[in-house]
Design an enzyme around this catalytic site. Structure first.
Site, PDB file in Angstrom:
ATOM      1  N   SER A  32      32.762 -10.893  13.278  1.00 58.78           N
ATOM      2  CA  SER A  32      32.820 -12.207  13.330  1.00 58.78           C
ATOM      3  C   SER A  32      32.968 -12.819  14.797  1.00 58.78           C
ATOM      4  O   SER A  32      33.368 -12.198  15.499  1.00 58.78           O
ATOM      5  CB  SER A  32      34.039 -12.666  12.380  1.00 58.78           C
TER       6      SER A  32
ATOM      7  N   TYR B   3      43.567 -13.539  10.245  1.00 57.96           N
ATOM      8  CA  TYR B   3      42.149 -13.170   9.975  1.00 57.96           C
ATOM      9  C   TYR B   3      41.672 -12.833  11.214  1.00 57.96           C
ATOM     10  O   TYR B   3      40.968 -11.702  11.246  1.00 57.96           O
ATOM     11  CB  TYR B   3      41.456 -14.421   9.439  1.00 57.96           C
TER      12      TYR B   3
END
Ligand code: NDP
Ligand code: 8X3
Length: 255
Positions: free
Chosen positions: A140, A153
């Site tokens: 990501s 995260y």
């Protein structure tokens, strides 16, 4: 015997779209996830539409014993895995670190980092034996940028970024390809999961911007997979046009 791809987290979003893309290219598929009914339906749909076999594996990737048992249960025809797509993952919660929920942290770390490691450890020996294979990790932009309320995260995706580099180095001499796909915002069930089913809050994430679709990411994964044998795509950062990075998004005014 055709080629086989294992996709973790294939019950929705990017994993499901990648399953459809690889089915179109005649890959037999091993699809994993916790929602068994969805796996059953996807198997039925893909086998009806394409000339392929689909093996569903229903387990929780956070549990290393379930990972081992599931992969050990594969029938002979599915034991040679040519492509591994490490996709299963999630964000849980959105608050400052001092207010974070420890269970959310466990979910993210156990799924995004440890689950990815368990599956990779289990699949790589047979790739090494054959001196071939391709591993695609879903990273990501959160793997190199950290935003407010997303520390854990982001840390988990930083780990995926590090592990992708480490895998590439350790598997280099065996001719195994390693690609990290690092998207910005993709509209899937991701935000719904992050906000614990709050659909209004989830929809707000994409307000005034056309996000990537799961199929956009699947197409990019296929592009990386379909390069000539001597070419490895190390990483791809893929963004919606109106999102520059984790901090700058030009949202259109909406009513
Ligand atoms: P979805 O929520 O749509 O899909 C997540 C998938 O992961 C589901 O199939 C889910 O299956 C599976 N999964 C989650 N937890 C577990 C578990 N404990 N055991 C087994 N499977 C699990 O989200 P996306 O498709 O968006 O996410 C896919 C990947 O892409 C993730 O790694 C995410 O971090 C990454 N990503 C997403 C972005 C986005 O904006 N959407 C951007 C950048 C990266 P089930 O619930 O059935 O177990
Ligand atoms: C998902 C994209 O920007 O919400 O990895 O972290 S972001």
């Amino acid at each position: 015997m055709g080629k086989t791809a294992l996709i973790t987290g294939a019950t929705s979003g990017i994993g499901e779209a990648t399953a459809v893309k690889l089915a179109k290219h005649r890959y037999n598929l091993i699809l994993t996830g916790r929602r068994s009914e969805r796996l059953r339906q996807i198997k039925q749909d893909l086998e009806a539409a394409y000339d392929i076999d689909v093996q569903p594996l229903n387990f929780d990737i956070r549990d290393r014993y379930q990972c081992d048992a599931a992969l050990d249960s594969l029938p002979e025809d599915f034991r040679q895995i040519d492509i591994l797509i490490n996709n299963a993952g999630l964000a849980a919660g959105f608050e400052h670190l001092d207010e974070g929920d420890l269970l959310d942290w466990d979910r993210m770390i156990d799924t995004n980092i440890k689950g990815l490691l368990y599956i990779t450890r289990k699949v790589t020996p047979q790739m090494i034996e054959r001196q071939s294979g391709h591993i695609v990790n879903l990273g990501s932009i959160a793997g190199s940028q950290v935003y407010e309320n997303g520390a854990v995260y982001c840390a988990s995706k930083h780990a995926v970024h590090a592990l992708s580099q480490g895998m590439r180095i350790d598997l280099l001499r065996h001719g195994i390809k390693v690609t990290e796909i690092r998207p910005g915002m993709v509209e899937t069930e991701f935000s719904l999961v992050r906000f614990d089913g709050d659909s209004k809050r989830a929809a707000n994430v994409y307000k005034g911007v056309k996000p990537l679709t799961a199929d956009d990411v699947a197409r990019t994964i296929w592009w990386a997979l379909s390069q000539p044998a001597h070419v490895n795509v190390n990483e791809v950062v893929l963004m919606p046009v109106r999102q520059a990075d984790a901090f700058y998004t030009a949202r259109k005014e909406t009513k």
